[in-house]
Design a protein around this motif. Structure first.
Motif, PDB file in Angstrom:
ATOM      1  N   LEU A   1       0.816  -1.219   0.000  1.00  0.00           N
ATOM      2  CA  LEU A   1       0.000   0.000   0.000  1.00  0.00           C
ATOM      3  C   LEU A   1       0.850   1.269   0.000  1.00  0.00           C
ATOM      4  CD1 LEU A   1      -2.700  -1.095   2.601  1.00  0.00           C
ATOM      5  CD2 LEU A   1      -3.023  -0.811   0.142  1.00  0.00           C
ATOM      6  N   SER A   2       2.178   1.078  -0.042  1.00  0.00           N
ATOM      7  CA  SER A   2       3.122   2.211  -0.047  1.00  0.00           C
ATOM      8  C   SER A   2       2.951   3.115   1.173  1.00  0.00           C
ATOM      9  CB  SER A   2       2.964   3.034  -1.331  1.00  0.00           C
ATOM     10  OG  SER A   2       3.226   2.241  -2.467  1.00  0.00           O
ATOM     11  N   LEU A   3       2.655   2.507   2.305  1.00  0.00           N
ATOM     12  CA  LEU A   3       2.524   3.296   3.528  1.00  0.00           C
ATOM     13  C   LEU A   3       3.901   3.791   3.967  1.00  0.00           C
ATOM     14  CD1 LEU A   3       0.001   1.203   5.674  1.00  0.00           C
ATOM     15  CD2 LEU A   3      -0.457   3.236   4.306  1.00  0.00           C
ATOM     16  N   PRO A   4       3.982   5.029   4.434  1.00  0.00           N
ATOM     17  CA  PRO A   4       5.258   5.516   4.972  1.00  0.00           C
ATOM     18  C   PRO A   4       5.696   4.674   6.164  1.00  0.00           C
ATOM     19  CG  PRO A   4       3.681   7.309   4.670  1.00  0.00           C
ATOM     20  CD  PRO A   4       2.923   6.030   4.489  1.00  0.00           C
ATOM     21  N   GLY A   5       6.988   4.700   6.445  1.00  0.00           N
ATOM     22  CA  GLY A   5       7.504   3.891   7.548  1.00  0.00           C
ATOM     23  C   GLY A   5       6.844   4.209   8.875  1.00  0.00           C
ATOM     24  N   VAL A   6       6.673   5.494   9.170  1.00  0.00           N
ATOM     25  CA  VAL A   6       6.063   5.887  10.442  1.00  0.00           C
ATOM     26  C   VAL A   6       4.629   5.374  10.525  1.00  0.00           C
ATOM     27  CG1 VAL A   6       5.311   7.846  11.850  1.00  0.00           C
ATOM     28  CG2 VAL A   6       7.527   7.918  10.674  1.00  0.00           C
ATOM     29  N   ARG A   7       3.887   5.492   9.433  1.00  0.00           N
ATOM     30  CA  ARG A   7       2.497   5.023   9.414  1.00  0.00           C
ATOM     31  C   ARG A   7       2.449   3.496   9.553  1.00  0.00           C
ATOM     32  NH1 ARG A   7      -2.249   6.702   6.712  1.00  0.00           N
ATOM     33  NH2 ARG A   7      -3.973   5.536   7.684  1.00  0.00           N
ATOM     34  N   THR A   8       3.386   2.818   8.936  1.00  0.00           N
ATOM     35  CA  THR A   8       3.425   1.355   9.054  1.00  0.00           C
ATOM     36  C   THR A   8       3.595   0.936  10.510  1.00  0.00           C
ATOM     37  OG1 THR A   8       4.338   1.086   6.833  1.00  0.00           O
ATOM     38  CG2 THR A   8       4.660  -0.743   8.368  1.00  0.00           C
ATOM     39  N   TRP A   9       4.532   1.595  11.187  1.00  0.00           N
ATOM     40  CA  TRP A   9       4.792   1.250  12.580  1.00  0.00           C
ATOM     41  C   TRP A   9       3.613   1.618  13.484  1.00  0.00           C
ATOM     42  CZ3 TRP A   9       8.321  -1.779  14.683  1.00  0.00           C
ATOM     43  CH2 TRP A   9       9.507  -2.036  14.002  1.00  0.00           C
ATOM     44  N   THR A  10       3.125   2.851  13.368  1.00  0.00           N
ATOM     45  CA  THR A  10       2.136   3.342  14.322  1.00  0.00           C
ATOM     46  C   THR A  10       0.728   2.818  14.079  1.00  0.00           C
ATOM     47  OG1 THR A  10       1.803   5.346  12.975  1.00  0.00           O
ATOM     48  CG2 THR A  10       3.433   5.453  14.749  1.00  0.00           C
ATOM     49  N   SER A  11       0.381   2.546  12.811  1.00  0.00           N
ATOM     50  CA  SER A  11      -0.996   2.156  12.501  1.00  0.00           C
ATOM     51  C   SER A  11      -1.176   0.663  12.238  1.00  0.00           C
ATOM     52  CB  SER A  11      -1.494   2.933  11.269  1.00  0.00           C
ATOM     53  OG  SER A  11      -1.488   4.322  11.514  1.00  0.00           O
ATOM     54  N   VAL A  12      -0.091  -0.014  11.888  1.00  0.00           N
ATOM     55  CA  VAL A  12      -0.231  -1.422  11.515  1.00  0.00           C
ATOM     56  C   VAL A  12       0.492  -2.345  12.481  1.00  0.00           C
ATOM     57  CG1 VAL A  12       0.168  -3.145   9.707  1.00  0.00           C
ATOM     58  CG2 VAL A  12      -0.432  -0.781   9.081  1.00  0.00           C
ATOM     59  N   ILE A  13       1.775  -2.112  12.703  1.00  0.00           N
ATOM     60  CA  ILE A  13       2.600  -3.077  13.430  1.00  0.00           C
ATOM     61  C   ILE A  13       2.454  -2.948  14.945  1.00  0.00           C
ATOM     62  CG2 ILE A  13       4.929  -3.951  13.766  1.00  0.00           C
ATOM     63  CD1 ILE A  13       3.709  -4.390  10.952  1.00  0.00           C
ATOM     64  N   LEU A  14       2.691  -1.754  15.474  1.00  0.00           N
ATOM     65  CA  LEU A  14       2.697  -1.593  16.930  1.00  0.00           C
ATOM     66  C   LEU A  14       1.358  -1.914  17.594  1.00  0.00           C
ATOM     67  CD1 LEU A  14       4.965   1.552  17.475  1.00  0.00           C
ATOM     68  CD2 LEU A  14       5.520  -0.867  17.780  1.00  0.00           C
ATOM     69  N   PRO A  15       0.219  -1.496  17.035  1.00  0.00           N
ATOM     70  CA  PRO A  15      -1.041  -1.859  17.693  1.00  0.00           C
ATOM     71  C   PRO A  15      -1.218  -3.375  17.850  1.00  0.00           C
ATOM     72  CG  PRO A  15      -1.430  -0.118  16.096  1.00  0.00           C
ATOM     73  CD  PRO A  15      -0.014  -0.574  15.889  1.00  0.00           C
ATOM     74  N   GLN A  16      -0.767  -4.141  16.863  1.00  0.00           N
ATOM     75  CA  GLN A  16      -0.869  -5.593  16.961  1.00  0.00           C
ATOM     76  C   GLN A  16       0.161  -6.167  17.927  1.00  0.00           C
ATOM     77  OE1 GLN A  16      -1.585  -7.717  13.107  1.00  0.00           O
ATOM     78  NE2 GLN A  16      -1.184  -5.713  12.214  1.00  0.00           N
ATOM     79  N   ALA A  17       1.386  -5.649  17.861  1.00  0.00           N
ATOM     80  CA  ALA A  17       2.464  -6.187  18.688  1.00  0.00           C
ATOM     81  C   ALA A  17       2.230  -5.923  20.170  1.00  0.00           C
ATOM     82  CB  ALA A  17       3.798  -5.595  18.250  1.00  0.00           C
ATOM     83  N   ILE A  18       1.811  -4.692  20.508  1.00  0.00           N
ATOM     84  CA  ILE A  18       1.674  -4.327  21.912  1.00  0.00           C
ATOM     85  C   ILE A  18       0.532  -5.095  22.567  1.00  0.00           C
ATOM     86  CG2 ILE A  18       1.094  -2.418  23.469  1.00  0.00           C
ATOM     87  CD1 ILE A  18       2.694  -0.586  21.607  1.00  0.00           C
ATOM     88  N   ARG A  19      -0.563  -5.309  21.836  1.00  0.00           N
ATOM     89  CA  ARG A  19      -1.681  -6.068  22.390  1.00  0.00           C
ATOM     90  C   ARG A  19      -1.250  -7.467  22.797  1.00  0.00           C
ATOM     91  NH1 ARG A  19      -5.480  -7.274  18.704  1.00  0.00           N
ATOM     92  NH2 ARG A  19      -7.075  -7.658  20.265  1.00  0.00           N
TER      93      ARG A  19
END
Length: 215
Positions: free
Chosen positions: A123-141
């Motif tokens: 989806l060509s998401l920026p790195g910051v958006r990838t981390w904050t909106s996709v990866i971290l919400p799943q990882a932290i839970r």
């Protein structure tokens, strides 16, 4: 057991407990933020940087917290970095436990399916958006229970701040016990207060786990 003395000593013990809770909350906040930064660096930084950070964290994990407290409070002033007892305690607690929370975060990041990373790239998401909106919400839970356990572990380690003169709960209990020769009463009260706060913390963590943690 002199119950009247315990009642008289309780205001001073509660004042010490406030320092204990304050050091725990501030140290834990530092550990959460610093641990996350370390985990992200190890995940996304060049291999040389990631390896360097890994060995620094290994060194911290392999040395006692008490030694680190003495280093921050008694050694750093010789380099021109003088800290108050509470500040030194918070920094030592936060950095020490960041070495552990970083591993917890890393396990959460490793548990995020590779398809999530690939979808973000597609989806060509920026790195910051990838981390904050996709990866971290799943990882932290996924790691809320483990992070919560370290909160209680840090709380139980705060009596070590006694060694650098932070007027926390054990410090006040020892002072009152020495002045009145009633260590049984003061140390017993410390044990009860630690149990009460630890149980309340565990209840709060279980609530967060049921509400937010991944199944």
């Amino acid at each position: 057991m002199d119950w009247d003395f315990i009642v008289e000593a309780m205001p001073a013990l509660l004042a010490g407990l406030r320092y204990t809770v304050l050091a725990t909350v501030m140290g834990y906040a530092l550990a959460l933020v610093l641990g996350l930064v370390v985990a992200m660096v190890r995940k996304g930084a060049p291999p040389t940087v990631a390896k360097t950070v890994f060995w620094i964290m290994e060194f911290i994990r392999c040395t006692p917290l008490l030694v680190q407290l003495f280093f921050v409070f008694y050694v750093l002033p010789s380099a021109g970095i003088a800290l108050t007892p509470l500040t030194a305690g918070v920094i030592a607690l936060g950095v020490h436990y960041a070495a552990y929370t970083a591993e917890v975060y890393r396990s959460g990041l490793d548990g995020v399916p590779k398809g999530q990373w690939e979808a973000a790239r597609a989806l060509s998401l920026p790195g910051v958006r990838t981390w904050t909106s996709v990866i971290l919400p799943q990882a932290i839970r996924r790691v809320i229970p483990a992070l919560g356990n370290y909160l209680i572990a840090m709380f139980k380690d705060t009596p070590l701040l006694f060694a650098i003169t932070v007027p926390e709960l054990l410090f006040e209990a020892n002072r009152l016990g020495g002045e009145n020769f009633k260590y049984l009463e003061t140390i017993s009260a410390v044990g009860v207060l630690f149990i009460v706060v630890s149980v309340l913390s565990a209840i709060g963590i279980r609530f967060l786990e049921r509400r937010y943690a991944a199944v």
